[in-house]
Design a protein around this motif. Sequence first.
Motif, mmCIF file in Angstrom:
data_model
loop_
_atom_site.group_PDB
_atom_site.id
_atom_site.type_symbol
_atom_site.label_atom_id
_atom_site.label_comp_id
_atom_site.label_asym_id
_atom_site.label_seq_id
_atom_site.Cartn_x
_atom_site.Cartn_y
_atom_site.Cartn_z
ATOM 1 N N GLN A 165 -11.085 -1.097 -0.592
ATOM 2 C CA GLN A 165 -10.122 -1.301 -1.683
ATOM 3 C C GLN A 165 -8.458 -1.465 -1.328
ATOM 4 N N VAL A 196 -10.951 -1.845 -6.612
ATOM 5 C CA VAL A 196 -9.999 -0.939 -6.532
ATOM 6 C C VAL A 196 -10.194 0.392 -7.127
ATOM 7 N N ASN A 197 -10.791 0.426 -8.395
ATOM 8 C CA ASN A 197 -10.987 1.588 -9.120
ATOM 9 C C ASN A 197 -12.353 2.301 -8.823
ATOM 10 N N PRO A 232 -5.975 -1.235 -12.852
ATOM 11 C CA PRO A 232 -6.268 -0.866 -11.453
ATOM 12 C C PRO A 232 -5.451 0.234 -10.667
ATOM 13 N N ASP A 233 -6.094 0.968 -10.448
ATOM 14 C CA ASP A 233 -5.250 2.003 -9.754
ATOM 15 C C ASP A 233 -5.784 2.452 -8.403
ATOM 16 N N LEU A 234 -4.875 2.089 -7.434
ATOM 17 C CA LEU A 234 -5.547 2.482 -5.936
ATOM 18 C C LEU A 234 -5.483 3.920 -5.750
ATOM 19 N N THR A 285 0.604 -1.299 -0.114
ATOM 20 C CA THR A 285 0.079 -0.097 0.071
ATOM 21 C C THR A 285 0.818 1.239 0.179
ATOM 22 N N TRP A 318 -6.531 -4.447 -3.381
ATOM 23 C CA TRP A 318 -5.473 -4.077 -3.936
ATOM 24 C C TRP A 318 -4.440 -5.161 -3.620
ATOM 25 N N ARG A 365 3.086 1.192 -8.553
ATOM 26 C CA ARG A 365 2.100 0.585 -8.902
ATOM 27 C C ARG A 365 1.622 0.181 -10.122
#
Length: 312
Positions: A171, A286-287, A161-163, A124, A175, A131
Amino acid sequence: MDATTFYPIGELSRRTGLSVKTIRFYSDSGLVAPTTRSPAGYRLYDLDALLRLEFLRTLRELGVDLATIRRVLDRELSVAEVAAAQADALDVQIRVLQLRRSVLRVVAGRGSDPEETKLMHRLTRLSGEERRRLIDDFVLGTFGAVDADPAAVAMVRAATPDLPDDPSDEQVAAWVELVELVGDEGFRTRMRRTAMAQAAGRTPGIESEAGEELMGLIRRKVAEAVDSGIDPLSDRAAPLVDDLVHRFAEVFARTPDTEFREWMAQRFEEAYDPEVDRYWRLVWIVNGWQVVPGLVPVHPWLVQALRDGRDA
């Protein structure tokens, strides 16, 4: 109080709530210099010094460092400039704290061991660029650099996917699970096969043979059952499943008996990869995307319902 009144450090401490030691430090640092000294050599401060000290205390309570405060007091920086910079810094701190809170909640909810907790924290803390690089490595490792199907690669990249900077607990958990999934070589093989088939517009065998009209009906009926919380093994599911079995039996010219139900279950099971489906669901989470009902596979619910031991 007036402009001709002078205050010793003890009086400044009483008026500002700062300790004598702190005021002495500020004075020694030149931030709030004494106005004069008493005959005995004690430091004395005027009203301007008192106001300067109160202003300094306010900035410190807002988290401004002493070097910046000195520049403000010396009029090298405006209060507005410092406030804007400090607000930006606080935004970053808030996002970090929110992320830590989310990680701790996920750890508590999953009962994670020390190693998993360390991994979760590390994943994280990756920057946005790190990422993206991790997902780029997954795409490259899945599809290769030379013989990759451009359509399949484009489809996967379109849903990268973009945290977010301030993710929810859900989320964060998604992730971490997603990263574990994309690192599995077996999953990469299944993902490549499934993505290439989808990009080429190839429909799984039983769905192609059944036809889009019947498949559209089954997706709608099963989605409604799932949304209504109907257990595939319950009595409420039985009429729906029996109706679908009869419709398929007509299309395939088969008898809607137990053998045919098992045949249907096997074919739908072969057309569905739960890990690939899990990947897309994790990407949605996640998105922060809304789950599209038409993309939710009907296979797991239907396979379970077909194998509940009933005769049509």
